[in-house]
Design an enzyme around this catalytic site. Structure first.
Site, PDB file in Angstrom:
ATOM      1  N   LYS A 255       0.872 -20.845 -15.163  1.00  0.00           N
ATOM      2  CA  LYS A 255       1.620 -21.734 -14.299  1.00  0.00           C
ATOM      3  C   LYS A 255       1.926 -22.892 -15.056  1.00  0.00           C
ATOM      4  O   LYS A 255       1.232 -23.190 -15.983  1.00  0.00           O
ATOM      5  CB  LYS A 255       0.415 -22.102 -13.014  1.00  0.00           C
ATOM      6  CG  LYS A 255       0.212 -21.116 -12.106  1.00  0.00           C
ATOM      7  CD  LYS A 255      -0.788 -21.438 -11.054  1.00  0.00           C
ATOM      8  CE  LYS A 255      -1.244 -20.216 -10.092  1.00  0.00           C
ATOM      9  NZ  LYS A 255       0.056 -19.777  -9.310  1.00  0.00           N
ATOM     10  N   ASP A 266      -8.021 -22.200  -5.203  1.00  0.00           N
ATOM     11  CA  ASP A 266      -7.735 -20.735  -5.018  1.00  0.00           C
ATOM     12  C   ASP A 266      -9.031 -19.912  -4.481  1.00  0.00           C
ATOM     13  O   ASP A 266      -8.914 -18.707  -4.379  1.00  0.00           O
ATOM     14  CB  ASP A 266      -7.189 -20.324  -6.305  1.00  0.00           C
ATOM     15  CG  ASP A 266      -6.246 -19.349  -5.956  1.00  0.00           C
ATOM     16  OD1 ASP A 266      -5.554 -19.225  -4.778  1.00  0.00           O
ATOM     17  OD2 ASP A 266      -5.970 -18.603  -6.851  1.00  0.00           O
ATOM     18  N   ASP A 325      -0.707 -13.628 -12.897  1.00  0.00           N
ATOM     19  CA  ASP A 325      -0.932 -14.692 -11.764  1.00  0.00           C
ATOM     20  C   ASP A 325      -0.865 -13.993 -10.507  1.00  0.00           C
ATOM     21  O   ASP A 325      -1.302 -14.648  -9.517  1.00  0.00           O
ATOM     22  CB  ASP A 325       0.214 -15.814 -11.986  1.00  0.00           C
ATOM     23  CG  ASP A 325       0.033 -16.996 -11.185  1.00  0.00           C
ATOM     24  OD1 ASP A 325      -1.089 -17.313 -10.744  1.00  0.00           O
ATOM     25  OD2 ASP A 325       1.104 -17.896 -10.955  1.00  0.00           O
ATOM     26  N   ARG A 329      -4.817 -10.479  -5.335  1.00  0.00           N
ATOM     27  CA  ARG A 329      -4.698  -9.172  -4.804  1.00  0.00           C
ATOM     28  C   ARG A 329      -5.543  -8.170  -5.480  1.00  0.00           C
ATOM     29  O   ARG A 329      -6.022  -7.090  -5.047  1.00  0.00           O
ATOM     30  CB  ARG A 329      -3.260  -8.620  -4.825  1.00  0.00           C
ATOM     31  CG  ARG A 329      -2.426  -8.646  -5.932  1.00  0.00           C
ATOM     32  CD  ARG A 329      -1.010  -8.490  -6.122  1.00  0.00           C
ATOM     33  NE  ARG A 329      -0.502  -9.769  -5.571  1.00  0.00           N
ATOM     34  CZ  ARG A 329       0.754 -10.488  -5.323  1.00  0.00           C
ATOM     35  NH1 ARG A 329       1.772  -9.541  -5.365  1.00  0.00           N
ATOM     36  NH2 ARG A 329       1.194 -11.618  -4.834  1.00  0.00           N
TER      37      ARG A 329
HETATM   38  N1  BES Z   1      -3.206 -18.601  -5.975  1.00  0.00           N
HETATM   39  C1  BES Z   1      -1.802 -18.184  -6.359  1.00  0.00           C
HETATM   40  C2  BES Z   1      -1.161 -18.552  -4.968  1.00  0.00           C
HETATM   41  C3  BES Z   1      -0.699 -20.061  -4.357  1.00  0.00           C
HETATM   42  C4  BES Z   1       0.174 -20.729  -4.792  1.00  0.00           C
HETATM   43  C5  BES Z   1      -1.917 -20.698  -3.719  1.00  0.00           C
HETATM   44  C6  BES Z   1       0.334 -21.956  -4.348  1.00  0.00           C
HETATM   45  C7  BES Z   1      -1.579 -22.102  -3.357  1.00  0.00           C
HETATM   46  C8  BES Z   1      -0.433 -22.656  -3.488  1.00  0.00           C
HETATM   47  C9  BES Z   1      -1.641 -16.977  -6.332  1.00  0.00           C
HETATM   48  O1  BES Z   1      -2.436 -16.236  -7.264  1.00  0.00           O
HETATM   49  C10 BES Z   1      -0.238 -16.774  -7.371  1.00  0.00           C
HETATM   50  O2  BES Z   1      -0.231 -17.374  -8.220  1.00  0.00           O
HETATM   51  N2  BES Z   1       0.687 -16.113  -6.629  1.00  0.00           N
HETATM   52  C11 BES Z   1       1.922 -15.902  -7.297  1.00  0.00           C
HETATM   53  C12 BES Z   1       2.421 -14.491  -7.151  1.00  0.00           C
HETATM   54  C13 BES Z   1       3.501 -14.177  -8.099  1.00  0.00           C
HETATM   55  C14 BES Z   1       3.123 -14.068  -9.304  1.00  0.00           C
HETATM   56  C15 BES Z   1       3.934 -12.865  -7.530  1.00  0.00           C
HETATM   57  C16 BES Z   1       2.942 -16.779  -6.512  1.00  0.00           C
HETATM   58  O3  BES Z   1       2.758 -17.035  -5.234  1.00  0.00           O
HETATM   59  O4  BES Z   1       3.648 -17.639  -7.252  1.00  0.00           O
HETATM   60 ZN    ZN Z   2      -4.410 -17.020  -7.078  1.00  0.00          ZN
HETATM   61 ZN    ZN Z   3      -2.225 -16.620  -9.294  1.00  0.00          ZN
END
Ligand code: BES
Ligand code: ZN
Ligand code: ZN
Length: 476
Positions: A255, A266, A325, A329
């Site tokens: 990130k 998270d 990331d 899931r």
């Molecule tokens: N923990 C994040 C989702 C998240 C984003 C929570 C913003 C709270 C605030 C999750 O693990 C993640 O990184 N998801 C990615 C998925 C993508 C790589 C398909 C996302 O949402 O960008």
């Molecule tokens: Zn996450």
């Molecule tokens: Zn993530």
């Protein structure tokens, strides 16, 4: 904050709807408030009149009486409590009365809840503790079982605040092992049985997706199972599955600094399930519930999981990790499968800060809901209407299910050509692991915390969706 009933203190709070006569005030003051100050009882409008020679009241507006909900009472009581703290009042009476369609009991519960929201602070890491002045609240009510009602709300809010504390705690102090220890400590002496699976036990079990995510972290993963079975273990339980990523760096799909900023939160899904179990058990709700928490960090190291790796899972399904990331899931795959096959589940509800996309779709104040059982979700969302935790359903369209299929593995963790609708893809992925059990997925990435609290909620962790989960299990 302590609650009593029936004691008239020097300061009294009245919640007044738009146009309601202010007959609790002397005629002079009443006409001054309405004509000179133009106080109309609009939603969250405040009039404060305190001092040795004054009426010693705080009035908070509720808006149009026909539109008042339990949530407006909670909000107004929060506003009143913040006002009392601002002007340094130490004890106050809240006048309880039915409003519109709301019974006096509902108003009473809403007032207690609102006062407690306003009282929440997270000051564990502050050298100088900020204390609120308001310590004593007396409810002026005719309701017979007022003490029991108050007690239930106080305990529910203890659960909500436990969730908030866990979510607000930084990742240097809160990681899988310490989370498990906090759970053991918190539930000691309750009717909740806590089982903690460590890394070796997870290896033996074959929880390969959880292990793959945790692999690069120096902190070992944990699977935490909390069982509260007041009806005995032959009765099915509502299973509550939580994403407990105690820090999400993104892994090799790293990130940005901005994206990583809030990632200690998270594990809000896990914290919500823990808080819900706490409230259920301490209120001795006579319903079976089991929480399954997958706890891990998502970190980077020389031997970390990489984009393109193919991993296994508790179910045995193989997953090509196209993006490290999208780790939530993966760990939920194992936790959901555990709930579906190792727990006698009547239904499964998971809560997870799963996708940024849910914020694009619904913003920061609405939880995204998805399901394989429409009737179950309708029931759940009806409950959420009464708790004021806003939710909106998103479809798990067949197209998303198709996109989860892998070319060289059984599944992929993100679409090969992502459509942008990542929230529903994620739900379609999760559905593979619930084994046809009636299931609801709650994407709380937007709602579980915010820098600036929404409505009456505190800044930081909100405690959403604990109230809805609690009331749903209770009503089941
Ligand atoms: N923990 C994040 C989702 C998240 C984003 C929570 C913003 C709270 C605030 C999750 O693990 C993640 O990184 N998801 C990615 C998925 C993508 C790589 C398909 C996302 O949402 O960008
Ligand atoms: Zn996450
Ligand atoms: Zn993530």
């Amino acid at each position: 904050m302590q609650f009593t009933t029936g004691e008239q203190t020097a300061v009294t709070v009245y919640l007044v709807s738009n146009g309601q006569s202010l007959d609790m005030l002397s005629e002079d003051v009443s006409s001054y408030v309405t004509s000179t100050l133009d106080f109309k009882g609009k939603s969250n409008e405040v009039f404060t009149n305190l001092g040795p020679n004054s009426e010693n009241v705080v009035l908070v507006g509720l808006g149009d009486e026909t539109k008042v909900t339990k949530d407006s009472i909670v909000h107004a009581a929060t506003t009143a409590t913040k006002e009392l703290n601002k002007v340094k009042v130490t004890e106050a009476s809240f006048k309880v009365h039915s409003v519109g369609d709301l019974s006096e009991s509902d108003v009473l519960k809403g007032m207690v809840e609102g006062a407690l929201h306003a009282d929440y602070t997270f000051d564990t890491y502050k050298s100088e503790k900020q204390t609120n002045s308001l310590k004593q609240v007396s409810l002026l009510t005719e309701v017979d079982d007022a003490s029991e009602l108050i007690e239930e709300v106080v305990t529910l809010l203890d659960g909500v605040n436990l969730t908030r504390d866990l979510v607000n705690t930084p990742a240097n102090d809160l990681y899988p092992e310490t989370l498990a220890q906090k759970v053991l400590d918190k539930f000691e002496g309750t009717d909740v049985d806590v089982q903690v699976f460590d890394k070796a036990q997870l290896e033996e079990m074959g929880a390969d997706a959880l292990l793959a995510v945790s692999h690069a972290s120096v902190k070992e993963p944990r699977l935490i199972v909390l069982s509260y079975l007041p009806l005995g273990d032959s009765e099915p339980a509502v299973s509550l599955v939580g994403k407990g990523v105690t820090y999400d760096s993104g892994g090799y799909a790293i990130k940005t600094a901005k994206g990583m900023a809030g990632m200690k939160t998270d594990m809000a899904g896990a914290a919500s399930m823990i808080g819900t179990m706490y409230a259920l058990a301490n209120n001795k709700v006579q319903k079976n519930a089991v929480a399954v928490i997958a706890a891990t960090e998502n970190m980077i190291a020389g031997d970390a999981m990489k984009n393109g790796d193919i991993i296994g899972s508790l179910k045995g399904t193989t997953i090509e990790v196209l993006n490290t990331d999208a780790e939530g899931r993966l760990i939920l795959a194992d936790a959901l499968y555990y709930a579906a096959t190792k727990v006698n589940s009547s239904c499964i509800i998971d809560a997870a800060t799963l996708t940024g996309a849910v914020i694009a779709a619904l913003g920061k104040n609405i939880t995204g809901t998805m399901t394989n059982d429409q009737a179950l979700l309708d029931e759940f969302q009806a409950v959420s209407k009464s708790t004021g935790e806003d939710m909106w359903q998103l479809p798990i369209h067949d197209d998303f299910k198709q996109q989860t299929k892998g070319k060289i593995s059984d599944l992929v963790n993100i679409a090969v050509n992502p459509s942008g609708a990542g929230t529903m893809f994620a739900a379609a992925f999760l559905e593979h692991f619930v084994e046809e059990t009636p299931w609801i997925h709650l994407d709380i990435a937007g709602t579980s915390s915010s820098a600036k609290g929404n409505k009456y909620l505190p800044d930081g962790a909100s405690g959403i969706p604990v109230k809805t989960l609690y009331e749903f299990v209770k009503a089941k």
